[in-house]
Design an enzyme around this catalytic site. Structure first.
Site, PDB file in Angstrom:
ATOM      1  N   ASP A 173       0.812  -1.238  -0.157  1.00  0.00           N
ATOM      2  CA  ASP A 173       0.194   0.049   0.067  1.00  0.00           C
ATOM      3  C   ASP A 173       0.888   1.288  -0.134  1.00  0.00           C
ATOM      4  OD1 ASP A 173       1.356  -0.210   2.567  1.00  0.00           O
ATOM      5  OD2 ASP A 173      -0.928   0.095   3.527  1.00  0.00           O
ATOM      6  N   HIS A 213      25.339   3.552 -17.309  1.00  0.00           N
ATOM      7  CA  HIS A 213      24.198   3.827 -16.306  1.00  0.00           C
ATOM      8  C   HIS A 213      24.521   3.104 -14.875  1.00  0.00           C
ATOM      9  CE1 HIS A 213      21.664   4.353 -20.274  1.00  0.00           C
ATOM     10  NE2 HIS A 213      22.398   5.581 -19.752  1.00  0.00           N
ATOM     11  N   ASP A 262      27.136  11.919 -12.047  1.00  0.00           N
ATOM     12  CA  ASP A 262      26.235  12.471 -12.888  1.00  0.00           C
ATOM     13  C   ASP A 262      24.770  12.434 -12.291  1.00  0.00           C
ATOM     14  OD1 ASP A 262      24.438  12.697 -15.069  1.00  0.00           O
ATOM     15  OD2 ASP A 262      25.177  11.464 -16.444  1.00  0.00           O
ATOM     16  N   ASP A 312      21.013  18.276 -15.291  1.00  0.00           N
ATOM     17  CA  ASP A 312      21.803  17.129 -15.609  1.00  0.00           C
ATOM     18  C   ASP A 312      23.165  17.475 -15.978  1.00  0.00           C
ATOM     19  OD1 ASP A 312      22.628  14.760 -16.665  1.00  0.00           O
ATOM     20  OD2 ASP A 312      21.511  14.810 -18.457  1.00  0.00           O
ATOM     21  N   HIS A 337      28.706   7.092 -26.889  1.00  0.00           N
ATOM     22  CA  HIS A 337      27.396   7.787 -26.776  1.00  0.00           C
ATOM     23  C   HIS A 337      27.279   9.074 -27.618  1.00  0.00           C
ATOM     24  CE1 HIS A 337      28.661  10.555 -23.616  1.00  0.00           C
ATOM     25  NE2 HIS A 337      29.088   9.294 -22.921  1.00  0.00           N
ATOM     26  N   HIS A 362      21.490  15.731 -25.514  1.00  0.00           N
ATOM     27  CA  HIS A 362      20.235  15.279 -25.794  1.00  0.00           C
ATOM     28  C   HIS A 362      19.458  16.639 -25.574  1.00  0.00           C
ATOM     29  CE1 HIS A 362      20.193  15.087 -21.415  1.00  0.00           C
ATOM     30  NE2 HIS A 362      20.982  14.080 -21.305  1.00  0.00           N
ATOM     31  N   HIS A 367      15.956  13.363 -20.885  1.00  0.00           N
ATOM     32  CA  HIS A 367      15.839  13.157 -22.353  1.00  0.00           C
ATOM     33  C   HIS A 367      14.629  13.610 -22.934  1.00  0.00           C
ATOM     34  CE1 HIS A 367      18.615   9.759 -21.176  1.00  0.00           C
ATOM     35  NE2 HIS A 367      19.406  11.002 -21.111  1.00  0.00           N
ATOM     36  N   GLU A 385      27.904  16.855 -23.374  1.00  0.00           N
ATOM     37  CA  GLU A 385      28.398  15.707 -22.521  1.00  0.00           C
ATOM     38  C   GLU A 385      29.515  14.628 -22.996  1.00  0.00           C
ATOM     39  OE1 GLU A 385      25.490  12.659 -21.032  1.00  0.00           O
ATOM     40  OE2 GLU A 385      23.974  14.035 -21.902  1.00  0.00           O
ATOM     41  N   TYR A 440      35.795   6.511 -21.705  1.00  0.00           N
ATOM     42  CA  TYR A 440      35.814   5.415 -21.062  1.00  0.00           C
ATOM     43  C   TYR A 440      36.697   4.309 -21.386  1.00  0.00           C
ATOM     44  CZ  TYR A 440      31.564   7.978 -20.851  1.00  0.00           C
ATOM     45  OH  TYR A 440      30.650   9.067 -20.855  1.00  0.00           O
ATOM     46  N   ARG A 466      33.432  11.534 -17.761  1.00  0.00           N
ATOM     47  CA  ARG A 466      32.566  12.664 -18.500  1.00  0.00           C
ATOM     48  C   ARG A 466      32.489  14.080 -18.072  1.00  0.00           C
ATOM     49  NH1 ARG A 466      28.891   9.084 -18.634  1.00  0.00           N
ATOM     50  NH2 ARG A 466      27.346   9.595 -17.198  1.00  0.00           N
TER      51      ARG A 466
HETATM   52  N1  GLY Z   1      21.998  11.291 -16.901  1.00  0.00           N
HETATM   53  C1  GLY Z   1      21.342  11.010 -17.993  1.00  0.00           C
HETATM   54  C2  GLY Z   1      22.142  11.540 -19.160  1.00  0.00           C
HETATM   55  O1  GLY Z   1      23.147  12.029 -18.988  1.00  0.00           O
HETATM   56  O2  GLY Z   1      21.784  11.372 -20.493  1.00  0.00           O
HETATM   57 MN    MN Z   2      23.819  12.951 -17.220  1.00  0.00          MN
HETATM   58 MN    MN Z   3      22.526  13.861 -20.124  1.00  0.00          MN
END
Ligand code: GLY
Ligand code: MN
Ligand code: MN
Length: 439
Positions: A40, A244, A261, A272, A351, A355, A362, A385, A389, A407
């Site tokens: 609950d 992640h 992050d 972010d 990556h 974004h 995002h 960003e 790595y 990063r």
């Molecule tokens: N923290 C999610 C990103 O950087 O896209």
């Molecule tokens: Mn981020």
């Molecule tokens: Mn980001």
């Protein structure tokens, strides 16, 4: 904490959306549902971003209806009725009257009456905009309302013939941030930057990743930002190479870097930020060398954020600097053109450089128009960003590089002249980080 976003901005957004809707149409936008965490206990409620954008109304169990040209009111909210007994347990409810008085909605009705009332509002409208396909039960709900009208065609009822995904119109509006939205996002960025500084100062004491996460949350909450925009990533050592990573349970080891992050959510707007810094307060030589490459790539990408450039320009700028840096340090053994052509950077940078950012971390908005990258315009907000790595198990590189993850991420708004960084209160040069940590 007082609210930055004025209530009248929500009605301006409804107006702008209705200006783009076909004249004989209707839009139906549901609130987010409450979600069970366990038995609950519910998850803290977070309003649906589209619904919030158009109402600022923070309750579940509500449906916004926009009916351009309706004489008795173009914006209608169905929501829970006031109920002293329920409010005693669960807190204030605005009620349909409060929706009108406090939120500037034209007309309010109890959500319990929606099946009675809404089909009559849909009847005679040829097109229905709604978040088509987002939630099966809402799709079915809309069809149930339409079915009620279809069952009355022999009495002269006109059911709608077109069902259109609302996001084509709405998400393009959301992509361009207003001055007030920038104000909220700048504040969110400021709070998050302060949180990163607090975590950096704590890192020298050692301990565990989650203890740095605690510092972040402390600062967010302290400023009234009750939620993070996404689960915080605190990765020390090789955990910084896991994009992640949210386990945040490992010890902070002297000699390692830690990648954080994390960003707060303020009035539903995300921030972010990523910063990477040494647990000890001093970068080692290999850490320093890679860090300088990522920082130079980030500066180059931010430089490329300006009106007239397109979405992919900052990414290309970052890619060039990162790839050249990897060549100079001996991690890639090709010339620049060939390395880019063959994507030799991919094992180290897998990556995109950013974004859109807004009510969602995002955020919504198309990155391409047809086949062409979207041209940047004032008011668009994005992250920048880049990262590098070096996987701990990468045997193709010298041992000294392995397990380093870096990063650097900022939130950037396109302005008429170029861009403005909303998160630059978090230090990112090696000198500034080392000096903050030494202090
Ligand atoms: N923290 C999610 C990103 O950087 O896209
Ligand atoms: Mn981020
Ligand atoms: Mn980001």
């Amino acid at each position: 904490m007082s609210q930055i976003m004025p209530i009248k901005e929500f009605s301006q957004r409804r107006r702008r959306l209705m200006e783009q809707m076909a004249p004989d149409s209707i839009a139906i936008i549901p609130s987010a549902p409450e979600r069970v965490r366990n038995r609950d206990v519910l998850h803290p409620f977070r309003q649906d971003s589209d619904f919030h954008y158009l109402t600022g109304f923070g309750e579940p169990n509500a449906v916004l209806v926009l009916i351009p040209g309706r004489e008795t009111g173009e914006s209608v909210l169905f929501c829970r009725e006031r109920n002293p007994e329920k409010e005693l347990w669960d807190g204030f409810l605005a009620g349909p009257e409060g929706a009108v008085e406090r939120y500037g909605i034209d007309d309010g009705f109890p959500i319990a009456d929606i099946d009675e009332i809404l089909p009559g509002m849909i009847e005679g409208r040829s097109r229905v905009y709604y978040p088509l396909g987002k939630d099966h039960s809402f799709d079915a709900q809309v069809m149930d309302w339409v079915q009620i009208i279809r069952s009355k065609v022999r009495s002269g009822a006109h059911p709608p013939g077109e069902f259109v995904a609302l996001e084509h119109l709405l998400h393009d509006l959301r992509l361009y941030k207003s001055a007030n939205e920038i104000k909220v996002m700048a504040k969110a960025g400021e709070i998050s930057a302060e949180a990163h500084c607090r975590a950096m100062k704590r890192a020298g004491k050692g301990g565990y990743e989650y203890q740095l996460e605690a510092e972040l949350i402390h600062t967010f909450m302290e400023h009234g930002a009750r939620s993070t925009a996404y689960p915080s990533i605190v990765g020390s050592g090789a955990n910084g190479c896991i994009l992640h990573y949210i386990e945040n349970s490992a010890p902070l080891n002297e000699g390692d870097l830690v990648l954080i992050d994390a960003g707060c959510e303020l009035e539903c707007y995300a921030s972010d930020i990523t910063r990477t810094f040494p647990v000890s307060g001093t970068f080692s030589e290999p850490q320093r060398a890679l860090y300088e490459v990522v920082l130079a790539a980030q500066y180059a990408a931010i430089e490329a954020v300006k009106p007239g450039n397109h979405w992919n320009h900052p990414h290309q700028a970052a890619l060039n600097v990162l790839t050249q840096g990897l060549i100079d340090l001996g991690l890639i053994k090709l010339g620049l053109d060939e390395a880019i052509e063959k994507e030799a950077y991919k094992p180290f940078f897998m990556h995109r450089t950013g974004h859109w950012l807004g009510l969602d971390v995002h955020d919504v908005g198309d990155y391409k128009v047809g086949d062409a990258w979207r041209v940047l315009e004032p008011g668009m907000v994005m992250t920048v960003e880049p990262g590098l790595y070096i996987a701990p198990g990468n045997m193709d590189v010298e041992e000294k590089w392995r397990g380093i993850g870096i990063r650097i991420e900022d939130d950037v708004v396109v302005t008429r002249e170029g861009c403005r960084v909303l998160t630059d209160a978090a230090p990112k040069t090696i000198a500034d980080i080392e000096s903050l940590m030494a202090g």
